[in-house]
Design an enzyme around this catalytic site. Sequence first.
Site, mmCIF file in Angstrom:
data_model
loop_
_atom_site.group_PDB
_atom_site.id
_atom_site.type_symbol
_atom_site.label_atom_id
_atom_site.label_comp_id
_atom_site.label_asym_id
_atom_site.label_seq_id
_atom_site.Cartn_x
_atom_site.Cartn_y
_atom_site.Cartn_z
ATOM 1 N N CYS A 156 56.043 -11.304 2.731
ATOM 2 C CA CYS A 156 55.471 -11.208 2.360
ATOM 3 C C CYS A 156 53.877 -11.619 3.871
ATOM 4 O O CYS A 156 54.275 -11.590 4.448
ATOM 5 C CB CYS A 156 54.497 -11.469 1.372
ATOM 6 S SG CYS A 156 53.073 -11.070 0.622
ATOM 7 N N GLN A 200 68.829 -14.611 -15.021
ATOM 8 C CA GLN A 200 69.560 -13.343 -15.356
ATOM 9 C C GLN A 200 70.716 -13.093 -15.217
ATOM 10 O O GLN A 200 71.559 -13.369 -13.831
ATOM 11 C CB GLN A 200 68.022 -12.780 -14.830
ATOM 12 C CG GLN A 200 68.837 -10.937 -14.612
ATOM 13 C CD GLN A 200 68.234 -10.190 -14.014
ATOM 14 O OE1 GLN A 200 68.391 -10.345 -12.526
ATOM 15 N NE2 GLN A 200 67.321 -9.562 -13.817
ATOM 16 N N CYS A 217 52.194 -2.737 -0.665
ATOM 17 C CA CYS A 217 52.860 -1.969 1.194
ATOM 18 C C CYS A 217 53.694 -1.816 1.012
ATOM 19 O O CYS A 217 55.114 -0.781 1.235
ATOM 20 C CB CYS A 217 52.331 -2.883 2.178
ATOM 21 S SG CYS A 217 52.266 -3.847 1.986
ATOM 22 N N ARG A 240 72.726 -2.664 -13.866
ATOM 23 C CA ARG A 240 73.983 -2.568 -13.214
ATOM 24 C C ARG A 240 74.386 -2.792 -14.488
ATOM 25 O O ARG A 240 74.319 -1.404 -15.420
ATOM 26 C CB ARG A 240 74.438 -4.585 -13.503
ATOM 27 C CG ARG A 240 72.588 -5.063 -12.368
ATOM 28 C CD ARG A 240 73.025 -4.709 -11.158
ATOM 29 N NE ARG A 240 72.095 -5.083 -9.909
ATOM 30 C CZ ARG A 240 71.462 -6.281 -9.649
ATOM 31 N NH1 ARG A 240 73.047 -7.178 -10.263
ATOM 32 N NH2 ARG A 240 70.634 -6.927 -9.310
ATOM 33 N N CYS A 257 58.472 -7.537 1.599
ATOM 34 C CA CYS A 257 59.007 -7.786 0.134
ATOM 35 C C CYS A 257 60.444 -7.067 0.098
ATOM 36 O O CYS A 257 61.606 -7.031 1.219
ATOM 37 C CB CYS A 257 58.449 -7.207 -0.756
ATOM 38 S SG CYS A 257 57.436 -6.031 -1.401
ATOM 39 N N LYS A 300 66.741 -7.465 -20.607
ATOM 40 C CA LYS A 300 66.279 -6.826 -19.714
ATOM 41 C C LYS A 300 66.791 -5.165 -19.565
ATOM 42 O O LYS A 300 67.485 -5.165 -19.843
ATOM 43 C CB LYS A 300 66.065 -6.621 -17.995
ATOM 44 C CG LYS A 300 65.511 -5.825 -17.228
ATOM 45 C CD LYS A 300 65.569 -6.106 -15.522
ATOM 46 C CE LYS A 300 65.301 -5.671 -14.802
ATOM 47 N NZ LYS A 300 65.404 -5.850 -13.459
ATOM 48 N N CYS A 347 47.709 -8.692 -3.935
ATOM 49 C CA CYS A 347 49.339 -8.021 -3.645
ATOM 50 C C CYS A 347 48.797 -6.645 -3.272
ATOM 51 O O CYS A 347 48.441 -5.572 -4.033
ATOM 52 C CB CYS A 347 50.415 -7.424 -4.824
ATOM 53 S SG CYS A 347 51.586 -6.276 -4.013
#
Length: 376
Positions: free
Chosen positions: A363, A92, A347, A168, A351, A215, A344
Site C-alpha cells: 500500500c 475461501q 489508487c 473460478r 496493491c 462468494k 484508501c
Amino acid sequence: MMYETILSPIHYGGMQLKNRIIFAPTTFGLSDEEYLAKIRAIAQGGCAMIIVGDVPVGKSRFEKSLFDAKGFAFYQQVVKIAHDADCKVCAQLHQSDSNLLAMFKYIPGLLLKKITPDQLREKLNAEVAPYITNMSQRKIHEIISGFGKAAALAKQAGFDMVQVHGDRMCGSFSSAIFNHRTDEYGGSAENRARFAVEAVSAVHAAVPGMPIDYKLAVRQENPHFGNAGVVEEELPVFVPLLEQAGVTSFHVTLANHSALENTIPPADHPYFSQPGCFLKFCDEVRQYTDLPICGVGGLNDPDLVEQQLASGRIQCAAMSRQLLADPDWVNKLKNGQAEQIHRCLRCNKKCLGGLMAHQGTRCVYDALREKEAKNA
C-alpha cells in the site's frame, strides 16, 4: 457519528461476529513472514473476521494447500494469529479454472517477452471455455469431492467458516459464456448451477453445522462486466438452489475473467468509480433470500458503511484495500479517532499494481505507517 451498527455484533450465517467488518479474500504474493505480519496487523486492528483467499481444494504446487503437512501447519498458524486477536477466520475454498497444460505452452513466449502478462491473461481466459466444456465427469466429481475434503481439513485446522469461491471454476460452470456442455452440467441455468450446488452440498455433508459462505460473483450485461459467475437475470434460479444446498450467507461481488481493474476498481474507473460500487448486486440478491449478505466494493468511508449497515441493505461490509491502507480502521472508530484513519485512495498503485508487478500486495501508506509506529 457513533458507528453503532458497524461496531455491533451480528449473528452471521450460524456464527457470532463481534462487529460488521470483514477482511475480504486477497491474493498477497508475499513471503510467509510478511504475510503473517499482515494478518496479525489486520486481526489486531479490530475487524471481526478474515477471509483467507485462494485455499485450494486439492494438492497444489503453486499455493499453500491444506492437503500437505507444510500447508496445513501454515494455515494453523494463520488461524492462531487471528484467534489470539479475537478475530474469526474463514477459508475461501477454490478450484482454479486455468488449464495448466494450456498455460505451459505460453510460458516460453512470456519468458522471451514475446507476450505480456496481460496478453497471457487473455489467452488463458480463452482456454477456459474449452477446458470447462470438455472436462470429464470423472474429473468433475473428483473436484467436487475435493471441496468436501478441503472443508473437513479447514475445520481441523481451526477455521470458523468456509467460503465456496463462486468465481473460478464454480463461476465458469455457472456462465453460459464459458460452459457449452450438453450433459447435466450444461445448458439450462439449473444445469449450469449444478457444479456450484454440488460443491456446496459436498462441503455441507463433510462439515455439518459449519457455516458456509458463498462468494456470489454476479455478471453484468449492459454494459458488459465479467465473464464467469451468474448473470443478473439468472439470480432467481441460482440463489435458492445454493441456499437449499447449505449456504448460510452470501458475499456478493462482481464476476471476474475480464480486466482485474473491474473487480478491484480504482477511483477513476469509468463505471465502478463510486464507493460501494457493487452494492446494487446485493439489492438484486436480496430479492431471492433472507440470508445475511456481505457487501464489498470500494468501501472506505465509515459514514457510508454505517449508513448501508444501519439501513439493513447489507449485514456486513467486506474490505481489502481499506484494511491494507489502515488495519486499525475498526479500532480507530471504536476509540473515536475516525478522522485519523488513513483512507484508501483506491489508487491501485501498490496493491493491485504491486501484485501485477510480482512485488506483492502492498500500500502507498506503508511508509507513512512505519514512520508513525517509530514515533509512537
